[in-house]
Motif scaffolding. Structure first.
Motif, PDB file in Angstrom:
ATOM      1  N   UNK A  74       0.114  -4.708 -13.819  1.00 37.86           N
ATOM      2  CA  UNK A  74       0.867  -5.620 -12.958  1.00 37.86           C
ATOM      3  C   UNK A  74       0.856  -5.158 -11.503  1.00 37.86           C
ATOM      4  N   UNK A  75       0.943  -3.855 -11.271  1.00 35.12           N
ATOM      5  CA  UNK A  75       0.910  -3.338  -9.900  1.00 35.12           C
ATOM      6  C   UNK A  75      -0.444  -3.613  -9.245  1.00 35.12           C
ATOM      7  N   UNK A  76      -1.507  -3.420  -9.993  1.00 33.07           N
ATOM      8  CA  UNK A  76      -2.844  -3.691  -9.454  1.00 33.07           C
ATOM      9  C   UNK A  76      -3.012  -5.182  -9.197  1.00 33.07           C
ATOM     10  N   UNK A  77      -2.526  -6.015 -10.119  1.00 29.71           N
ATOM     11  CA  UNK A  77      -2.644  -7.460  -9.956  1.00 29.71           C
ATOM     12  C   UNK A  77      -1.837  -7.945  -8.751  1.00 29.71           C
ATOM     13  N   UNK A  78      -0.622  -7.438  -8.581  1.00 29.88           N
ATOM     14  CA  UNK A  78       0.177  -7.837  -7.416  1.00 29.88           C
ATOM     15  C   UNK A  78      -0.490  -7.356  -6.131  1.00 29.88           C
ATOM     16  N   UNK A  79      -1.093  -6.192  -6.155  1.00 28.89           N
ATOM     17  CA  UNK A  79      -1.795  -5.688  -4.968  1.00 28.89           C
ATOM     18  C   UNK A  79      -2.961  -6.594  -4.597  1.00 28.89           C
TER      19      UNK A  79
ATOM     20  N   UNK B 115       9.644   7.396  -8.025  1.00 35.42           N
ATOM     21  CA  UNK B 115       9.359   6.453  -6.950  1.00 35.42           C
ATOM     22  C   UNK B 115       8.652   5.207  -7.477  1.00 35.42           C
ATOM     23  N   UNK B 116       8.019   5.310  -8.639  1.00 36.54           N
ATOM     24  CA  UNK B 116       7.379   4.121  -9.213  1.00 36.54           C
ATOM     25  C   UNK B 116       8.408   3.048  -9.555  1.00 36.54           C
ATOM     26  N   UNK B 117       9.657   3.435  -9.791  1.00 27.64           N
ATOM     27  CA  UNK B 117      10.711   2.446 -10.020  1.00 27.64           C
ATOM     28  C   UNK B 117      10.905   1.606  -8.761  1.00 27.64           C
ATOM     29  N   UNK B 118      10.913   2.258  -7.601  1.00 23.53           N
ATOM     30  CA  UNK B 118      11.037   1.522  -6.339  1.00 23.53           C
ATOM     31  C   UNK B 118       9.822   0.645  -6.083  1.00 23.53           C
ATOM     32  N   UNK B 119       8.655   1.106  -6.520  1.00 24.62           N
ATOM     33  CA  UNK B 119       7.446   0.298  -6.387  1.00 24.62           C
ATOM     34  C   UNK B 119       7.587  -0.990  -7.182  1.00 24.62           C
ATOM     35  N   UNK B 120       8.030  -0.870  -8.413  1.00 23.96           N
ATOM     36  CA  UNK B 120       8.224  -2.060  -9.239  1.00 23.96           C
ATOM     37  C   UNK B 120       9.278  -2.980  -8.674  1.00 23.96           C
ATOM     38  N   UNK B 121      10.361  -2.424  -8.159  1.00 19.67           N
ATOM     39  CA  UNK B 121      11.424  -3.234  -7.577  1.00 19.67           C
ATOM     40  C   UNK B 121      10.922  -3.973  -6.329  1.00 19.67           C
ATOM     41  N   UNK B 122      10.179  -3.267  -5.480  1.00 14.22           N
ATOM     42  CA  UNK B 122       9.604  -3.893  -4.292  1.00 14.22           C
ATOM     43  C   UNK B 122       8.693  -5.051  -4.689  1.00 14.22           C
ATOM     44  N   UNK B 123       7.809  -4.811  -5.651  1.00 16.13           N
ATOM     45  CA  UNK B 123       6.871  -5.848  -6.042  1.00 16.13           C
ATOM     46  C   UNK B 123       7.576  -7.028  -6.696  1.00 16.13           C
ATOM     47  N   UNK B 124       8.602  -6.766  -7.463  1.00 11.97           N
ATOM     48  CA  UNK B 124       9.345  -7.845  -8.096  1.00 11.97           C
ATOM     49  C   UNK B 124      10.071  -8.696  -7.054  1.00 11.97           C
ATOM     50  N   UNK B 125      10.742  -8.057  -6.112  1.00 12.31           N
ATOM     51  CA  UNK B 125      11.488  -8.798  -5.082  1.00 12.31           C
ATOM     52  C   UNK B 125      10.546  -9.624  -4.213  1.00 12.31           C
ATOM     53  N   UNK B 126       9.474  -9.034  -3.747  1.00 10.43           N
ATOM     54  CA  UNK B 126       8.559  -9.783  -2.898  1.00 10.43           C
ATOM     55  C   UNK B 126       7.748 -10.788  -3.695  1.00 10.43           C
ATOM     56  N   UNK B 127       7.533 -10.526  -4.967  1.00  9.39           N
ATOM     57  CA  UNK B 127       6.889 -11.519  -5.819  1.00  9.39           C
ATOM     58  C   UNK B 127       7.762 -12.746  -5.984  1.00  9.39           C
ATOM     59  N   UNK B 128       9.072 -12.538  -6.156  1.00 12.31           N
ATOM     60  CA  UNK B 128      10.000 -13.671  -6.251  1.00 12.31           C
ATOM     61  C   UNK B 128      10.007 -14.454  -4.944  1.00 12.31           C
TER      62      UNK B 128
ATOM     63  N   UNK C  92       0.840  -1.209   0.000  1.00 13.22           N
ATOM     64  CA  UNK C  92       0.000   0.000   0.000  1.00 13.22           C
ATOM     65  C   UNK C  92       0.875   1.259   0.000  1.00 13.22           C
ATOM     66  N   UNK C  93       1.916   1.242   0.821  1.00 10.50           N
ATOM     67  CA  UNK C  93       2.807   2.392   0.899  1.00 10.50           C
ATOM     68  C   UNK C  93       3.499   2.633  -0.440  1.00 10.50           C
ATOM     69  N   UNK C  94       4.076   1.567  -1.014  1.00 10.71           N
ATOM     70  CA  UNK C  94       4.833   1.726  -2.249  1.00 10.71           C
ATOM     71  C   UNK C  94       3.949   2.068  -3.445  1.00 10.71           C
ATOM     72  N   UNK C  95       2.704   1.676  -3.430  1.00 12.11           N
ATOM     73  CA  UNK C  95       1.801   2.032  -4.518  1.00 12.11           C
ATOM     74  C   UNK C  95       1.178   3.407  -4.270  1.00 12.11           C
ATOM     75  N   UNK C  96       0.877   3.711  -3.011  1.00 14.40           N
ATOM     76  CA  UNK C  96       0.179   4.956  -2.695  1.00 14.40           C
ATOM     77  C   UNK C  96       1.051   6.192  -2.700  1.00 14.40           C
ATOM     78  N   UNK C  97       2.315   6.052  -2.298  1.00 13.96           N
ATOM     79  CA  UNK C  97       3.182   7.225  -2.214  1.00 13.96           C
ATOM     80  C   UNK C  97       3.417   7.906  -3.565  1.00 13.96           C
ATOM     81  N   UNK C  98       3.712   7.170  -4.640  1.00 12.50           N
ATOM     82  CA  UNK C  98       3.866   7.869  -5.922  1.00 12.50           C
ATOM     83  C   UNK C  98       2.586   8.585  -6.360  1.00 12.50           C
ATOM     84  N   UNK C  99       1.441   7.936  -6.137  1.00 18.93           N
ATOM     85  CA  UNK C  99       0.176   8.584  -6.485  1.00 18.93           C
ATOM     86  C   UNK C  99      -0.034   9.848  -5.668  1.00 18.93           C
TER      87      UNK C  99
END
Length: 115
Positions: A101-106, A39-52, A9-16
């Motif tokens: 992808x961000x919405x789907x991971x959320x 900051x959306x780059x960090x959002x993608x990186x966070x989601x990729x790492x935790x997705x793995x 929520x933090x990583x998706x909400x902060x850029x917005x």
């Protein structure tokens, strides 16, 4: 899992939030909007790492497999279109795909946090 959900929520909400604040304050130099977009780059990186991490923990989860197929599709399209084809319509797909992808991971993290 709830902690990952809240971090998501933090990583998706902060850029917005930063982009909206930049627009509402009519900032002339664009620092808030630019920071939000970067900051959306960090959002993608966070989601990729935790997705793995989640895929390693649960290798049979279909939704995580679909998520990673989407990630592979994004990077494949980006590289192939940038280096070989250069088709303009593909750039629109490349622009929309991370949002999907961000919405789907959320939704994946929400379902796992609230069974």
């Amino acid at each position: 899992m709830k902690a990952i959900n809240y971090l998501n929520y933090f990583f998706v909400g902060l850029p917005l939030l930063l982009v909206v604040l930049g627009i509402l304050t009519k900032e002339s130099n664009g620092n808030l909007i630019g920071t939000g977009l970067l900051f959306t780059i960090l959002t993608g990186l966070f989601q990729l790492v935790f997705g793995i991490k989640m895929l390693i923990d649960e290798p049979q989860d279909k939704n995580l497999k679909y998520y990673f197929r989407g990630v592979v599709l994004f990077f494949s399209l980006w590289l192939i279109n940038g280096l070989i084809f250069n088709i303009e319509i593909v750039y629109f797909i490349i622009f929309i795909l991370p949002i999907i992808l961000a919405i789907f991971f959320s939704t994946i993290t929400y379902k796992k946090a609230h069974p």
